[in-house]
Scaffold this active site. Structure first.
Site, short mmCIF file in Angstrom:
data_model
loop_
_atom_site.label_atom_id
_atom_site.label_comp_id
_atom_site.label_asym_id
_atom_site.label_seq_id
_atom_site.Cartn_x
_atom_site.Cartn_y
_atom_site.Cartn_z
N TRP A 376 3.82 2.24 -0.43
CA TRP A 376 4.09 2.35 -0.73
C TRP A 376 2.78 2.72 -1.58
O TRP A 376 3.80 4.35 -2.35
CB TRP A 376 5.14 1.94 -1.99
CG TRP A 376 4.14 1.10 -2.09
CD1 TRP A 376 4.12 -0.43 -2.25
CD2 TRP A 376 5.02 0.88 -3.84
NE1 TRP A 376 3.49 -0.69 -3.20
CE2 TRP A 376 3.98 -0.30 -4.18
CE3 TRP A 376 5.88 1.20 -4.95
CZ2 TRP A 376 3.98 -0.79 -5.38
CZ3 TRP A 376 5.75 0.80 -5.80
CH2 TRP A 376 5.07 -0.35 -6.36
N GLU A 506 5.02 -9.03 -6.26
CA GLU A 506 5.42 -9.28 -4.82
C GLU A 506 4.99 -11.20 -5.25
O GLU A 506 5.05 -11.81 -4.17
CB GLU A 506 3.98 -9.37 -4.42
CG GLU A 506 3.90 -8.12 -3.61
CD GLU A 506 3.20 -7.27 -2.29
OE1 GLU A 506 2.02 -8.08 -2.44
OE2 GLU A 506 3.62 -6.32 -1.89
N GLN A 619 2.24 -8.00 -9.90
CA GLN A 619 1.58 -6.11 -10.94
C GLN A 619 2.95 -5.56 -11.54
O GLN A 619 4.12 -6.05 -11.37
CB GLN A 619 1.45 -5.93 -9.75
CG GLN A 619 2.89 -5.03 -8.52
CD GLN A 619 2.25 -5.34 -7.16
OE1 GLN A 619 1.88 -6.36 -5.97
NE2 GLN A 619 2.12 -4.51 -7.01
O1 IFM Z 1 1.29 -1.88 -1.61
C1 IFM Z 1 -0.11 -2.85 -2.01
C2 IFM Z 1 1.14 -3.69 -2.56
O2 IFM Z 1 2.10 -2.87 -3.70
C3 IFM Z 1 0.59 -5.13 -3.14
N1 IFM Z 1 -0.29 -5.60 -2.28
C4 IFM Z 1 -1.21 -5.00 -1.66
C5 IFM Z 1 -0.52 -4.10 -1.00
C6 IFM Z 1 -1.46 -2.15 -0.37
O3 IFM Z 1 -2.41 -2.26 -1.61
#
Ligand code: IFM
Length: 797
Positions: A376, A506, A619
């Site tokens: 995304w 995450e 995040q």
């Molecule tokens: O898409 C991201 C995710 O939101 C967080 N981990 C890394 C991925 C790739 O940048």
């Protein structure tokens, strides 16, 4: 509170230069990092900045967008609907090699007596150049000058120059210009889940090799994915001391070896052109025959040889002149920041210019980490920049997603839903995430893509795209949410809930009613309904086609409206904040004081289950929803949310800093706005996340533009017209950027006390400045006063 430091001042390594990144000495200590940050690419081909002589290196070879190997994912405990096939980008043969031997001594930067060394990545010429002076033990001195570019115009073309000049003495000089299969460099598996997988089988299987004149062409089949590829090199040689040339090719190497007997003052120059062609990423039936790809390489090389280095270099420069015309951001009064911003925008340019019908990988083509997958990141972090600066590229990226719709429909069936579910990470369109908790469960990807479709349409006015592709994506994604969620009847009426999903954060997975997902899904449902209604009344033929493609029934649209209306978004009355999900506030708070800095990122030091038990955030999640839709939250609510979540946010993902910066700026938290901006803008140049060596963080680079335009430029674009609330950091003298809105270029120049809006176009444009509507007239600068309290006063920047 970011658990990171900006280690060392980047200025001490890279002197400020507004249009280039310059390295003034060879620093083996930063080998991996400099391979990434000096990489060149065009969105189709990418190459890390490994020395031309091939060593030393960390990761080498060319990366071709989408060229991948597949492998069966072995789940020790399998369950229904798990992703079954892994996809990993692979290294294609390395076309930048020039091995140099002077009097039989190989040039090797590690051991040679290198008297001067300057390497430069130029944002206006798009070239990576290097000049070194090498003194041999015999006293002979040679100057070696090289340049390389990945054409931003000719998608399949790389061009490189290598020039040797003998400064004093006589020397026997041999240059071996190579196209080398580097498959022997298996990637190491150090347990970092963010890195790409290595293979122990032969990935590139030779299908042919030929040499003719100064040209070699090699072709391959990828062992398990079945993709085919061909690559070739051809040369121009100049210099009057050449005594021999030999061209050869086999499956591991194509090369031209040029020998010259040179004396003081003489030069030998070799121009190399390299071409790459591949079959489609998702070939149905037989992939393109390797011989046909080899023929395509011949045609690319014939054209390049006919045009020569100068013409191709001039074309590259002209492309970048146009790029900067619409994309440049100028910060006056802070050259280091200005350089880092331009480097970031140049990275986005390199990741997207010729991606065409392929996606935008998380690392662009600067490294194989995240396996070359598309996430995304593209829709939320990169597309806004493209929409406002080069809408054609945004359209290509969205058409590419539309091309994945059938795979997304299949995926929805695999997870027992209606509609379509876009993969969390992929190259081919099929889900490649084996870790469903932080992968497939991120159902918000559907709404992120729909959000990008709507933003693209709103800013560009390209209704044809919406009618032809966008509407179908909106319908299928809305269908999924309508099917995934459920109504609950309560005392205050009905509410609609979505359970068992993971939001952007995450570190909290498979939760109920993630606020971000619910808010974005509600927008998706509403946008799908209004688009269908618009087609029905305004574009009946497109409406009829949509019905044919989707079997849409009227009652579905009513259902979407009802679900959107009733969408449940958690709210905590006591704290006055939006809980990240239904149970987030019940979790224990993470012990930030007790866990030392070196234990971050947490994902490398704690079992996921430990992390999931705490209020600790990887995040921006609720904060991201506030950035995307500030109209959903009043200012006090935003401030309370930010103040609650900011101390819990580790920033273990590079996707966080830009968003934290923007929302901090909007709520008037000046110090945080500038602090997060600094982390974001130096994410790779100062290796803030500690893994720049694995490749550039393209989402963070896109985030730099977001922070400038939406944070300090203060743009909100959720209303009928763009609304600007500029806030200038006090150590900057001024800030200027450009936006393309409905085909017209709007220049915004923010200084200490005023903002000047200049419209390049034919039509007047309505905007708001600090909430006051204003009509801009073409070519007539409009000067607006800046409210003094909106200046950002950083503690330090
Ligand atoms: O898409 C991201 C995710 O939101 C967080 N981990 C890394 C991925 C790739 O940048």
């Amino acid at each position: 509170m970011l658990q990171r430091d900006i280690v060392g001042l980047p200025t001490s390594i890279y002197p400020p230069d507004p249009w280039a990144l310059v390295e003034q000495e060879f620093t083996p200590r930063y080998l991996a990092e400099t391979e990434s940050i000096f990489a060149i690419g065009n969105g189709f081909i990418g190459m890390r900045a490994v020395p031309e002589e091939g060593r030393p290196y960390v990761e080498r070879g060319a990366l071709i967008n989408g060229l991948h190997e597949q492998w069966p994912i072995h789940h020790p405990e399998h369950a229904f609907g798990f992703a079954e096939v892994g996809q990993t980008i692979i290294a294609a043969p390395d076309p930048r090699r020039f091995h140099l031997y002077v009097d039989d001594e190989p040039l090797d930067l590690r051991h040679g007596d290198i008297r001067t060394y300057v390497r430069r990545l130029d944002f206006r010429t798009g070239q990576l150049t290097r000049t070194i002076e090498w003194r041999l033990p015999t006293g002979v001195r040679v100057r070696v000058t090289s340049a390389a570019l990945t054409s931003l115009v000719q998608r399949h073309l790389v061009a490189a120059r290598y020039e040797v000049e003998v400064l004093d003495g006589n020397a026997h000089v041999v240059v071996s210009s190579q196209l080398r299969n580097v498959q022997e460099d298996a990637r190491s598996d150090d347990g970092d889940p963010r890195k790409a997988k290595g293979f122990d089988h032969e990935v590139l299987v030779g299908e042919g090799a030929r040499a003719d004149g100064r040209r070699s062409v090699l072709s391959y089949r990828v062992a398990q994915s079945g993709m085919t590829m061909a690559c070739g090199i051809d040369h121009l040689v100049d210099g009057d001391a050449v005594v021999d040339e030999q061209c050869t090719a086999d499956a591991s190497l194509g090369r031209l070896v040029v020998t010259a007997a040179m004396s003081s003052g003489q030069r030998l120059g070799i121009t190399k052109f390299a071409a790459f062609h591949t079959s489609a990423v998702n070939h149905e039936g037989m992939p393109t025959h390797p011989q046909r790809l080899a023929d395509r390489c011949d045609r690319t090389l014939d054209r390049a040889i006919g045009r020569g280095w100068e013409e191709i270099a001039a074309e590259q420069e002209a492309y970048l002149e146009r790029f900067w015309d619409t994309a440049d951001v100028d910060v006056q009064g802070n050259p280091t920041v200005c350089q880092a911003i331009r480097w970031s925008l140049f990275q986005v340019c390199q990741a997207t210019a010729r991606a065409d019908s392929r996606g935008i990988p998380a690392k662009g083509l600067t490294g194989s980490a995240y396996e070359g997958h598309y996430f995304w990141d593209a829709e939320i972090y990169v597309l806004p920049f493209l929409i406002y600066t080069n809408p054609l590229l945004a359209r290509n990226a969205l058409r590419f997603r539309h091309g994945m719709l059938d795979a997304a429909r299949r995926r929805a069936r695999q997870v027992n839903q209606k509609g379509a579910l876009f993969p969390w990470r992929t190259i081919t369109g099929e889900e490649a995430s084996a870790f469903f908790e932080a992968g497939t469960a991120q159902y918000h990807i559907n709404a992120d893509i729909s959000h990008a479709v709507m933003k693209y349409t709103q800013v560009t006015g390209d209704e044809d795209f919406l009618a032809e592709c966008g509407a179908e994506m909106l319908v299928e994604t809305a269908r999924l949410y309508a099917d995934l969620g459920f109504f609950r009847q309560g005392d205050d009426g009905e509410t609609f809930h979505i359970h068992g999903v993971t939001g952007p954060d995450e570190y909290t997975t498979v939760v109920d009613d993630n606020a971000y997902t619910n808010l974005m899904a509600a927008a998706n449902l509403r946008d799908a309904a209004s688009t269908v209604e618009w087609l029905r009344t305004d574009r009946p033929e497109d409406h009829a086609r949509l019905l044919r493609r989707t079997d849409l029934r009227d009652e579905e649209v009513l259902h979407w409206r009802r679900a959107a209306e009733a969408m449940y978004v958690p709210y905590d009355e006591d704290l006055g904040i939006t809980p990240q999900d239904a149970h987030f506030l019940d979790l224990q708070r993470w012990d930030f004081e007790g866990v030392p800095r070196e234990k971050y990122p947490l994902l490398l030091h704690f079992h996921p289950l430990v992390i999931y038990r705490y209020q600790v955030i990887k995040q921006a999640d609720v904060v991201l929803a506030m950035f995307l839709h500030d109209d959903w939250f009043d200012p006090e609510h935003q401030a309370r949310n930010f103040d609650y979540y900011d101390p819990l946010t580790t920033g273990d993902s590079s996707l966080s800093t830009a968003i934290q910066s923007i929302v901090a700026a909007r709520i008037g938290n000046d110090a945080k706005a500038i602090e997060y901006f600094r982390y974001g803008v130096f994410m790779d140049l100062a290796n803030v996340a500690g893994n720049t060596g694995d490749g550039v963080h393209i989402a963070a680079a896109g985030g730099v533009w977001l922070s400038i335009v939406h944070g300090f430029g203060g743009l909100t674009d959720t209303g009928d017209q763009p609304d600007f609330w500029p806030r200038l950091p006090s150590s900057w003298d001024g800030l200027a950027f450009n936006l393309t809105v409905r085909g017209q270029l709007l220049r915004v120049e923010v200084s200490r006390h005023e903002t000047v809006y200049t419209l390049r176009g034919d039509e007047p444009m309505e905007i708001c400045h600090q909430g006051v509507p204003t009509v801009l007239q073409p070519e007539m600068p409009t000067v607006m006063e800046l409210h003094p309290t909106l200046t950002v006063h950083p503690q330090e920047d």
